[in-house]
Design an enzyme around this catalytic site. Structure first.
Site, mmCIF file in Angstrom:
data_model
loop_
_atom_site.group_PDB
_atom_site.id
_atom_site.type_symbol
_atom_site.label_atom_id
_atom_site.label_comp_id
_atom_site.label_asym_id
_atom_site.label_seq_id
_atom_site.Cartn_x
_atom_site.Cartn_y
_atom_site.Cartn_z
ATOM 1 N N GLU A 169 -6.240 -4.688 2.037
ATOM 2 C CA GLU A 169 -6.740 -4.291 3.502
ATOM 3 C C GLU A 169 -7.491 -5.568 4.214
ATOM 4 O O GLU A 169 -8.949 -5.496 4.134
ATOM 5 C CB GLU A 169 -7.715 -2.993 3.176
ATOM 6 N N GLU A 194 -2.225 3.637 -0.668
ATOM 7 C CA GLU A 194 -3.556 4.661 -0.816
ATOM 8 C C GLU A 194 -3.435 5.685 0.100
ATOM 9 O O GLU A 194 -3.103 5.609 1.259
ATOM 10 C CB GLU A 194 -4.813 3.824 -0.533
#
Length: 459
Positions: A173, A357
């Site tokens: 991320e 995720e």
């Protein structure tokens, strides 16, 4: 496309689909300075008064550093086929570069061996936000030397673990790293600068490319990048809102994928950042655009966008009446995951994907007598999102695995221990682990390779 499971649907996933769960080092390990490790920016940030809720730190977290063997046994009990985890860079290189701390390498080596002994495939993420503090003192991701630092760190781990680890991730991320850490100051290192954010983003991508190059020189398996992305929907059909959607989409969804996979930035970024958008040397894309074996996608919600002079360089979207929202204020909107996966395929081609995720924080009741934690909203969330993944696969997207976030309740960064994402409840006082109803339900989904998605829910 439908996202609801029903007894009439065949929801079996492709043979060999990789079912697992994910964590991050700083969120679960605790003992951040143990056995010769150096401090990270999160150690320093959390110990700065006022930076985390209730002053919470990762000093103990879930004590995974001492309880890793029991946690792997729990993974096996739940039937996980894979475990995605990250390595603490400063456990490996306490000063960020140079000297290797063998005790840190040995910790992760033991963890990998235990996973393999329990037939659980390790997915190793090199960087999940915890930059060594010593490198932050040198400018961190604002310093172009970070590409060399990251490649050196990666090489240390490739030489120690490649072969036992066959799936590697460079960055987790990068959007959150820069938006939270360099633009808004809510995450470590806590900077607030519109001028720093795009520089940090670009250097993160250069570091990603250098780490992939280093892996091709040392490794023999697979390496990829993990991004958090979400569909941006216009609040109305006005030209202003549609233009705002394009800017928001470029800022969050294309800022990292475009350079990694297409070798360029979307033109809207210059509009988003204005005079803060730096001049980019085109030669840098030769480093950034390295062939990848897969991309990991972290998905939690969508965003409904309304035109605003400050958007998207601020948090938030338009709240939807009647929608379900998680404890973190994110709308539950599973059909957008299918949309997102189809967009990826249409934009970047048939690169293999993993959902690295996906999960939700909801209020969990205390552990009941008999050791039960009822979390029906989480089961509903997971069921609908996993079904959305199946819809994307049916439509031709090459999705090869799904990692629930998170295995354990843990430190939710600057929100401290106030939000619980785990499928396993953690009593932070005793460190007792208790699988929630969602863990038992997910175990059944894994064992049936998805067919249990169509079964009646356990509540």
């Amino acid at each position: 496309m439908p996202t609801d499971a029903s007894p009439t649907r065949d929801l079996r996933f492709p043979e060999g689909f990789l079912w697992g769960a994910a964590t991050a080092a700083h969120q679960i390990e605790g003992s951040p300075m143990a056995d010769g490790a150096g401090p990270s920016i999160w150690t320093r940030f959390a110990h700065t008064p006022g930076m985390t809720l209730n002053g919470d730190t990762g000093d103990i977290a879930c004590d995974h550093y001492n309880r890793w063997k029991d946690d792997v046994a729990l993974m096996r009990e739940l039937g996980l086929k894979a475990y995605r985890f990250s390595v603490s860079w400063s456990r490996i290189h306490p000063e960020g570069i140079g000297r290797v701390n063998q005790a840190g390498v040995d910790f992760y080596s033991r963890l990998v061996d235990e996973l393999l002994a329990n037939d659980i495939e390790p997915l190793l993420t090199l960087f999940h936000w915890d930059l060594p503090a010593a490198l932050d003192d040198k400018g961190g991701w604002l310093n172009r030397d970070c590409a060399d630092w990251f490649a050196e760190y990666g090489t240390t781990l490739y030489r120690a673990l490649d072969g036992r680890v066959k799936k590697w991730v460079t960055l987790n991320e990068p959007w959150v790293i820069t938006d939270g850490g360099y633009l808004h100051g809510a995450l470590a290192p806590g900077h607030r600068s519109r001028y720093e954010a795009p520089i940090a983003s670009h250097n993160l991508m250069r570091a990603h490319g250098a780490a992939v190059q280093a892996y091709r020189a040392e490794g023999k398996h697979e390496i990829g990048l993990v991004v958090n992305i979400e569909p941006k929907h216009a609040a109305s059909d006005s030209a202003e809102d549609e233009a705002a959607v394009k800017r928001a989409h470029a800022y969050m969804n294309e800022q990292y994928l475009h350079p990694a996979l297409l070798g360029r930035y979307p033109p809207e970024l210059a509009e988003v950042f204005g005079d803060a958008w730096p001049e980019i040397d085109p030669v840098d894309f030769d480093l950034i655009r390295q062939p990848l074996d897969f991309v990991g996608i972290n998905y939690y919600t969508r965003s409904v966008t309304r035109a605003d002079a400050s958007y998207p360089l601020r948090a938030g979207g338009v709240r939807q009446p009647g929608a379900t929202y998680t404890e973190t204020g994110w709308e539950v909107f599973p059909m957008a995951l299918t949309e997102l996966l189809l967009w990826f395929k249409d934009t970047y081609g048939d690169l293999p994907l993993y959902i690295t995720e996906n999960g939700a924080a909801f209020f969990d009741p205390p552990v009941a007598e008999g050791g039960r934690v009822r979390d029906p909203l989480r089961i509903d969330y997971l069921r609908k999102h996993i079904t959305a993944v199946h819809d994307a696969i049916t439509a031709g997207v090459d999705v090869r695995g799904y990692m629930a976030w998170s295995l354990l309740d843990n430190l939710e960064w600057s929100l401290g221990y106030s939000k619980r994402f785990g499928i396993v409840h953690v009593d932070y006082g005793t460190q007792q682990r208790t699988p929630k109803d969602s863990a038992h339900w997910y175990s059944g989904v894994i064992a049936s390779n998805g067919r249990a998605l169509a079964d009646p829910l356990p509540y």
